[in-house]
Design a protein around this motif. Structure first.
Motif, PDB file in Angstrom:
ATOM      1  N   GLN A  94       0.853  -1.139  -0.166  1.00 44.29           N
ATOM      2  CA  GLN A  94       0.008   0.076   0.023  1.00 44.29           C
ATOM      3  C   GLN A  94       1.041   1.379   0.029  1.00 44.29           C
ATOM      4  N   LEU A  95       2.069   0.993   0.283  1.00 45.82           N
ATOM      5  CA  LEU A  95       3.101   2.276   0.374  1.00 45.82           C
ATOM      6  C   LEU A  95       3.540   2.496  -1.119  1.00 45.82           C
ATOM      7  N   PRO A  96       3.984   4.006  -1.260  1.00 48.04           N
ATOM      8  CA  PRO A  96       4.519   4.355  -2.515  1.00 48.04           C
ATOM      9  C   PRO A  96       5.873   4.010  -2.558  1.00 48.04           C
ATOM     10  N   PRO A  97       6.710   3.965  -3.547  1.00 49.47           N
ATOM     11  CA  PRO A  97       8.038   3.623  -3.587  1.00 49.47           C
ATOM     12  C   PRO A  97       8.955   4.454  -2.601  1.00 49.47           C
ATOM     13  N   GLU A  98      10.047   3.706  -2.057  1.00 46.51           N
ATOM     14  CA  GLU A  98      10.747   4.320  -0.834  1.00 46.51           C
ATOM     15  C   GLU A  98      11.164   5.843  -1.268  1.00 46.51           C
ATOM     16  N   SER A  99      11.631   6.389  -2.540  1.00 44.47           N
ATOM     17  CA  SER A  99      11.839   7.697  -2.603  1.00 44.47           C
ATOM     18  C   SER A  99      10.741   8.606  -2.490  1.00 44.47           C
ATOM     19  N   VAL A 100       9.509   8.215  -3.246  1.00 43.20           N
ATOM     20  CA  VAL A 100       8.321   9.005  -2.964  1.00 43.20           C
ATOM     21  C   VAL A 100       8.134   9.098  -1.635  1.00 43.20           C
ATOM     22  N   LEU A 101       8.024   7.921  -0.798  1.00 41.80           N
ATOM     23  CA  LEU A 101       7.504   7.949   0.690  1.00 41.80           C
ATOM     24  C   LEU A 101       8.278   8.981   1.460  1.00 41.80           C
ATOM     25  N   LYS A 102       9.824   8.941   1.311  1.00 42.52           N
ATOM     26  CA  LYS A 102      10.640   9.635   2.069  1.00 42.52           C
ATOM     27  C   LYS A 102      10.395  11.116   1.639  1.00 42.52           C
ATOM     28  N   ARG A 103       9.982  11.427   0.326  1.00 34.15           N
ATOM     29  CA  ARG A 103       9.835  12.992   0.092  1.00 34.15           C
ATOM     30  C   ARG A 103       8.538  13.496   0.589  1.00 34.15           C
ATOM     31  N   GLN A 104       7.520  12.387   0.680  1.00 36.32           N
ATOM     32  CA  GLN A 104       6.410  12.852   1.468  1.00 36.32           C
ATOM     33  C   GLN A 104       6.436  12.983   2.978  1.00 36.32           C
ATOM     34  N   ILE A 105       7.355  12.362   3.426  1.00 39.83           N
ATOM     35  CA  ILE A 105       7.943  12.176   4.780  1.00 39.83           C
ATOM     36  C   ILE A 105       8.175  13.783   5.300  1.00 39.83           C
ATOM     37  N   LEU A 106       9.575  13.895   4.405  1.00 42.97           N
ATOM     38  CA  LEU A 106      10.231  15.140   4.564  1.00 42.97           C
ATOM     39  C   LEU A 106       9.426  16.341   4.318  1.00 42.97           C
ATOM     40  N   ASP A 107       8.509  16.317   3.251  1.00 43.04           N
ATOM     41  CA  ASP A 107       7.576  17.547   3.073  1.00 43.04           C
ATOM     42  C   ASP A 107       6.766  17.652   4.391  1.00 43.04           C
ATOM     43  N   ARG A 108       6.297  16.590   4.943  1.00 42.08           N
ATOM     44  CA  ARG A 108       5.297  16.664   6.262  1.00 42.08           C
ATOM     45  C   ARG A 108       6.102  17.296   7.531  1.00 42.08           C
ATOM     46  N   LEU A 109       7.364  16.626   7.399  1.00 44.87           N
ATOM     47  CA  LEU A 109       8.444  17.242   8.622  1.00 44.87           C
ATOM     48  C   LEU A 109       8.779  18.801   8.425  1.00 44.87           C
ATOM     49  N   VAL A 110       8.879  19.071   7.242  1.00 47.69           N
ATOM     50  CA  VAL A 110       9.039  20.538   6.853  1.00 47.69           C
ATOM     51  C   VAL A 110       7.667  21.423   7.476  1.00 47.69           C
ATOM     52  N   LEU A 111       6.850  20.875   6.742  1.00 48.93           N
ATOM     53  CA  LEU A 111       5.453  21.549   6.883  1.00 48.93           C
ATOM     54  C   LEU A 111       5.243  21.691   8.733  1.00 48.93           C
ATOM     55  N   ASN A 112       5.257  20.540   9.471  1.00 50.54           N
ATOM     56  CA  ASN A 112       5.287  20.605  10.790  1.00 50.54           C
ATOM     57  C   ASN A 112       6.224  21.637  11.378  1.00 50.54           C
ATOM     58  N   ARG A 113       7.528  21.816  10.992  1.00 51.08           N
ATOM     59  CA  ARG A 113       8.235  22.576  11.606  1.00 51.08           C
ATOM     60  C   ARG A 113       7.793  24.162  11.494  1.00 51.08           C
ATOM     61  N   LEU A 114       7.339  24.392  10.072  1.00 46.58           N
ATOM     62  CA  LEU A 114       6.851  25.477   9.740  1.00 46.58           C
ATOM     63  C   LEU A 114       5.732  26.073  10.411  1.00 46.58           C
ATOM     64  N   GLN A 115       4.885  24.977  10.781  1.00 49.06           N
ATOM     65  CA  GLN A 115       3.574  25.349  11.580  1.00 49.06           C
ATOM     66  C   GLN A 115       3.886  25.527  13.180  1.00 49.06           C
ATOM     67  N   LEU A 116       5.043  24.821  13.451  1.00 46.69           N
ATOM     68  CA  LEU A 116       5.309  24.783  14.918  1.00 46.69           C
ATOM     69  C   LEU A 116       6.186  26.338  15.204  1.00 46.69           C
ATOM     70  N   GLN A 117       6.998  26.766  14.351  1.00 46.30           N
ATOM     71  CA  GLN A 117       7.680  27.957  14.253  1.00 46.30           C
ATOM     72  C   GLN A 117       6.408  29.023  14.245  1.00 46.30           C
ATOM     73  N   ARG A 118       5.572  29.017  13.732  1.00 47.09           N
ATOM     74  CA  ARG A 118       4.501  30.250  13.353  1.00 47.09           C
ATOM     75  C   ARG A 118       3.528  29.971  14.764  1.00 47.09           C
ATOM     76  N   ALA A 119       3.236  28.757  15.450  1.00 52.85           N
ATOM     77  CA  ALA A 119       2.910  28.692  16.657  1.00 52.85           C
ATOM     78  C   ALA A 119       3.392  29.365  17.754  1.00 52.85           C
ATOM     79  N   LYS A 120       4.796  29.102  17.814  1.00 49.81           N
ATOM     80  CA  LYS A 120       5.764  29.913  18.648  1.00 49.81           C
ATOM     81  C   LYS A 120       5.632  31.130  18.350  1.00 49.81           C
ATOM     82  N   ASN A 121       5.909  31.901  17.345  1.00 55.81           N
ATOM     83  CA  ASN A 121       5.788  33.002  17.128  1.00 55.81           C
ATOM     84  C   ASN A 121       4.342  33.755  17.643  1.00 55.81           C
TER      85      ASN A 121
END
Length: 166
Positions: free
Chosen positions: A58-85
């Motif tokens: 059910q999972l996409p290929p490793e490279s696609v999945l890692k890119r999706q996970i990295l995108d989610r990590l970046v988005l979470n960081r941005l949101q956490l920074q905005r929440a902190k501000n």
């Protein structure tokens, strides 16, 4: 007196321990003034793979999945920074309540939840951190949505009139 041979030996004593040094971690993304490390990406990837154990198809290929996970990590960081501000914070009590709800929804006590998490290779402190981050991001989203909702008195009057007709 230091002979050239001794000088070379001394220099090698200082250099050789570092000759085979391996990088401890790599930066995979910069998010404002923070970094996302390769170890974080790998841990998140391992967590997803663990959640899909037996259903890997059910999972996409490793490279696609890692890119999706990295995108989610970046988005979470941005949101956490905005929440902190925006001075958005969650309390330990709110985290404890959420942990309690997670345990209850799985028909577990909190000690049983700890045991289950440990058997899945998830540190309880990391689990609490993740909950705190999710609560913070949800509070940020709620605040953003609330700031964009603008209902006029006329719209309220119309909605109330429609409810009376029903």
């Amino acid at each position: 007196m230091l002979t050239p041979l001794r000088a070379l030996c001394c220099a090698l004593l200082f250099v050789l321990p570092f000759a085979h040094a391996q990088p401890l971690d790599r930066i995979v993304a910069l998010v404002e003034d923070e970094v996302v490390l390769e170890s974080e990406l790998n841990q998140a990837y391992a967590n997803v793979r663990r959640q899909y154990a037996g259903r890997e198809a059910q999972l996409p290929p490793e490279s696609v999945l890692k890119r999706q996970i990295l995108d989610r990590l970046v988005l979470n960081r941005l949101q956490l920074q905005r929440a902190k501000n925006a001075n958005i914070q969650v309390t330990d009590t709110e985290i404890d309540q959420t942990v309690g709800r997670v345990a209850a929804s799985n028909n577990l006590s909190i000690p049983e939840l700890r045991t289950r998490l440990a058997s899945d290779g998830i540190d309880f402190a990391e689990f609490r951190r993740n909950i705190a981050e999710e609560l913070t991001i949800q509070r940020l989203r709620d605040r953003l949505v609330a700031s964009r909702v603008d209902v006029s008195e006329t719209e309220v009057d119309l909605a109330m009139a429609q409810e009376r007709v029903k």
